[in-house]
Enzyme design. Structure first.
Site, PDB file in Angstrom:
ATOM      1  N   ASN A 119       0.830  -1.202   0.000  1.00  0.00           N
ATOM      2  CA  ASN A 119       0.000   0.000   0.000  1.00  0.00           C
ATOM      3  C   ASN A 119       0.862   1.249   0.000  1.00  0.00           C
ATOM      4  O   ASN A 119       2.009   1.231   0.464  1.00  0.00           O
ATOM      5  CB  ASN A 119      -0.911   0.027   1.229  1.00  0.00           C
ATOM      6  N   CYS A 120       0.314   2.331  -0.564  1.00  0.00           N
ATOM      7  CA  CYS A 120       0.942   3.641  -0.429  1.00  0.00           C
ATOM      8  C   CYS A 120       0.047   4.451   0.512  1.00  0.00           C
ATOM      9  O   CYS A 120      -0.586   3.898   1.401  1.00  0.00           O
ATOM     10  CB  CYS A 120       1.127   4.314  -1.792  1.00  0.00           C
ATOM     11  N   TYR A 121      -0.056   5.759   0.323  1.00  0.00           N
ATOM     12  CA  TYR A 121      -0.863   6.581   1.216  1.00  0.00           C
ATOM     13  C   TYR A 121      -2.346   6.198   1.175  1.00  0.00           C
ATOM     14  O   TYR A 121      -3.024   6.181   2.197  1.00  0.00           O
ATOM     15  CB  TYR A 121      -0.743   8.063   0.833  1.00  0.00           C
TER      16      TYR A 121
END
Length: 526
Positions: free
Chosen positions: A463-465
Site C-alpha cells: 500500500n501507499c498513502y
C-alpha cells in the site's frame, strides 16, 4: 513493452513511497520543535526544541539516502525476501561508501575541503566517509539494484554441501562485486550526470512562477497512472528541487531545505524559492470547492446522500492530505473534469508563488502549525486566508460550469439513486460471484480477494498513502465486476497485471486484513 514499462513504473512508485511516508511525520515533529525554538519561547522550551530537532534532523534528514536504500530494497523484494533485502541494502550501502572512498584515495582524487567545506567539489561526507556526492540518488539506485537482484537470484540452488551459500547468499556475492565496480565507475560517470542535473535545475528555477504552474498541473495529471511520485519526489529530496547552504551545511531538495530553515528560523532572512513547491492548497481549499460544486449540481432529492459521501472525503483531505477518495469520484467519470482540476491545481500553485506564500503545508494541520514557525514578513502567512477563498471559489466555479454545461452525470445527478447506493458495499452476492461465509473476515476483505482471482492469484500486495497496489499472476482470473460493484472503494485502476484499489485513510489496515485472509485461505487449501 508498454505494459512492462507501466508495471515497472508502478513497482518503483510503490517502493519509493514507503520511506517517504515517514517523512511527513518527521516534518510535523520538526515543525513543532521549530515553534519551541522561537525567540519568544522560554529557555527550557528552546532547549527541548533544539535537542529534539537536532536528533531528528541529523538522524532522519541527514541520513535520507541510507533510509531510501534500505526502504526501497525491502519494498521491492518479494515477501519471503524482505528481511534479507533490508540487510543486504544496509551492507550494499556501506560497501559502496568504502569502495568509492578507496578508489578516490588510490587514484589521488580526494577533494580538499575549503572555506565552505567540500561544497562545490562534487564530493561529500557520509557516515564520516568522503565519497562522490550523489545525495539521495545513491540510496534510490542502490535500493532498486538490491531489490531486483534479490528477486532475480534469490532462488539459486547449490549442491547440498554448499547449501548455506544458496538463495539470497548467492545474490549477496553478486551484489558485493557489482557494487564495488559501480562505486569505482561512478567516480568517473557522476560528475557528468551532476552537470546535467545542474542544467535542469537552472532551467527550472529561471522559469519562475510558470514552473510552479506546470509542476502542479503535471502533479494531478499523472495521478491516475500512479506516476506523480516521479515528479514530486525528486523535487522534494534531490537537487532538482534546489540547493541551499544553511548554517554552513548544504541541503538538496525543497523539503530538506525547508526543514533546515525551520531549524535556523532565527537567522533566516529570506526564504528559499523552492519552498513554493511545498505551499499547496490542493488538499485544503480545492477539495472544498469541488465538493460544494458536486453537492450544488446534484438533484435536490439526492443532496443529503451526496453530502454524506462528500463531507468525510473533504475532512480526510484537509486533515490527512489524502485527496484521492474525493478525486476518484469524478476522475474516471469525466476526463474533462480531471483536466480542468489539473489546470486549477497548477493555477493555485502559480498564484501562491506569485503572492509569495513561503511556508510548507499540504494539510490543514501543518498549515496551522507552520504558520507560527516563521515571521509573517518571511512566509507571508497572512495571505493564506485570501488565497484559500480565491482558489476554493475558482475550483467551484470551474466545476459547476463544466458539470452544468456538459451535463456530466456526477454524483447525485442521475435520476436513479443507484449510483450513490453503489458507493456503499453491497454485501449480497450473486450466485456466480459467491464467496465463503467465514465470519472471521469482513465481506469487504473477502470481496477484494475474490475479485482479484483468489489468494493464489495475488503475486504481491503493498500500500501507499491511499491505495492497495496488487500484482496478479493471471489477468483472466480477475473479476472486475466484484471489484467495482462489491468493494467499497473510491476507484479501481486496472493496469493489466497491476491493480490499484483506492481505499483512502486506513489503507494500511485494509492491506493487513487482506494478507491475513490470504494466509487463511492458503492454509485451508494446504
Amino acid at each position: 513493452m508498454k505494459e512492462k514499462f507501466m508495471r515497472s513504473a508502478s513497482t518503483f512508485s510503490k517502493a519509493i513511497i514507503q520511506p517517504v511516508m515517514f517523512m511527513a511525520v518527521t516534518g510535523i515533529i520538526l515543525s513543532v520543535c521549530a515553534i519551541l525554538k522561537l525567540d519568544m519561547m522560554p529557555t527550557v522550551s528552546k532547549e527541548i526544541g533544539n535537542f529534539v530537532f537536532n536528533i531528528m534532523s541529523n538522524g532522519m534528514i541527514g541520513q535520507l539516502s541510507a533510509i531510501f536504500c534500505v526502504g526501497i530494497a525491502a519494498a521491492l523484494a518479494k515477501p519471503k525476501y524482505k528481511t534479507d533485502a533490508a540487510i543486504l541494502g544496509t551492507i550494499t550501502y556501506l560497501v559502496f561508501l568504502y569502495a568509492n572512498n578507496a578508489w578516490l584515495t588510490v587514484t589521488d582524487r580526494l577533494a580538499v575541503a575549503g572555506e565552505q567545506g567540500l561544497y562545490g567539489t562534487g564530493q561529500g561526507t557520509v557516515f564520516g566517509i568522503q565519497v562522490t556526492d550523489m545525495g539521495v540518488f545513491l540510496g534510490i539506485l542502490l535500493g532498486v539494484f538490491v531489490g531486483v537482484m534479490v528477486n532475480k537470484f534469490g532462488e539459486i540452488k547449490l549442491h547440498k554441501y554448499l547449501s548455506p551459500y544458496s538463495g539470497t547468499k548467492s545474490a549477496y556475492i553478486l551484489i558485493v562485486f557489482a557494487t564495488i565496480l559501480f562505486a569505482i565507475g561512478i567516480t568517473y560517470f557522476w560528475p557528468a550526470v551532476n552537470s546535467v542535473v545542474e542544467t535542469v535545475v537552472k532551467a527550472t528555477t529561471t522559469a519562475g512562477s510558470v514552473g510552479f504552474f506546470f509542476y502542479g498541473f503535471l502533479n494531478r495529471l499523472l495521478l491516475p497512472l500512479g506516476l506523480h511520485h516521479f515528479l514530486w519526489m525528486p523535487i522534494f529530496y534531490t537537487p532538482l528541487g534546489g540547493t541551499a547552504e544553511i548554517a554552513g551545511q548544504v541541503y538538496n531538495g525543497a523539503f530538506n531545505i525547508w526543514l533546515a530553515e525551520l531549524g535556523n528560523a532565527g537567522s533566516i532572512t529570506t526564504m528559499h524559492p523552492s519552498i513554493g513547491y511545498l505551499a499547496n492548497f490542493g488538499s485544503i481549499s480545492l477539495p472544498i470547492g469541488i465538493a460544494f460544486a458536486l453537492w450544488k449540481t446534484a438533484r435536490p432529492e439526492n443532496r443529503k446522500k451526496v453530502a454524506a459521501i462528500l463531507i468525510p472525503t473533504v475532512t480526510t483531505a484537509f486533515l490527512a492530505g489524502v485527496t484521492e477518495p474525493l478525486e476518484f469520484l469524478f476522475l474516471f467519470l469525466s476526463p474533462i473534469l480531471w483536466l480542468a482540476h489539473a489546470i486549477v491545481y497548477g493555477v493555485s500553485m502559480l498564484i501562491t508563488n506569485l503572492v509569495g506564500i513561503n511556508i510548507q503545508f499540504d494539510t490543514g494541520i501543518n498549515m496551522i502549525i507552520n504558520s507560527f514557525a516563521f515571521p509573517a514578513r518571511l512566509g507571508h502567512q497572512y495571505l493564506i486566508p485570501i488565497v484559500f477563498i480565491l482558489t476554493a471559489v475558482m475550483e467551484y466555479l470551474v466545476f459547476k460550469l463544466l458539470i452544468v454545461k456538459l451535463d456530466i452525470p456526477t454524483l447525485g445527478r442521475e435520476k436513479k439513486e443507484s449510483s450513490i447506493d453503489n458507493l456503499v458495499i453491497d454485501e449480497t452476492m450473486d450466485a456466480d460471484d459467491s464467496i465463503d461465509n467465514d465470519s472471521e473476515f469482513e465481506p469487504q476483505i473477502k470481496n477484494i480477494v475474490a475479485g482479484l482471482g483468489g489468494a493464489e492469484n495475488i503475486d504481491n500486495i503493498i500500500n501507499c498513502y491511499t491505495r492497495l497496489r496488487i500484482d496478479v499472476k493471471d489477468t483472466s482470473k480477475v473479476n472486475m465486476k466484484i471489484l467495482k460493484e462489491k468493494v467499497q472503494a473510491s476507484g479501481i485502476v486496472d493496469k493489466g497485471k497491476h491493480i490499484q484499489i483506492i481505499i483512502g485513510v486506513g489503507v494500511e489496515e485494509e492491506r493487513e486484513k487482506v494478507e491475513a485472509y490470504m494466509a487463511h485461505e492458503k492454509s485451508l487449501k494446504a
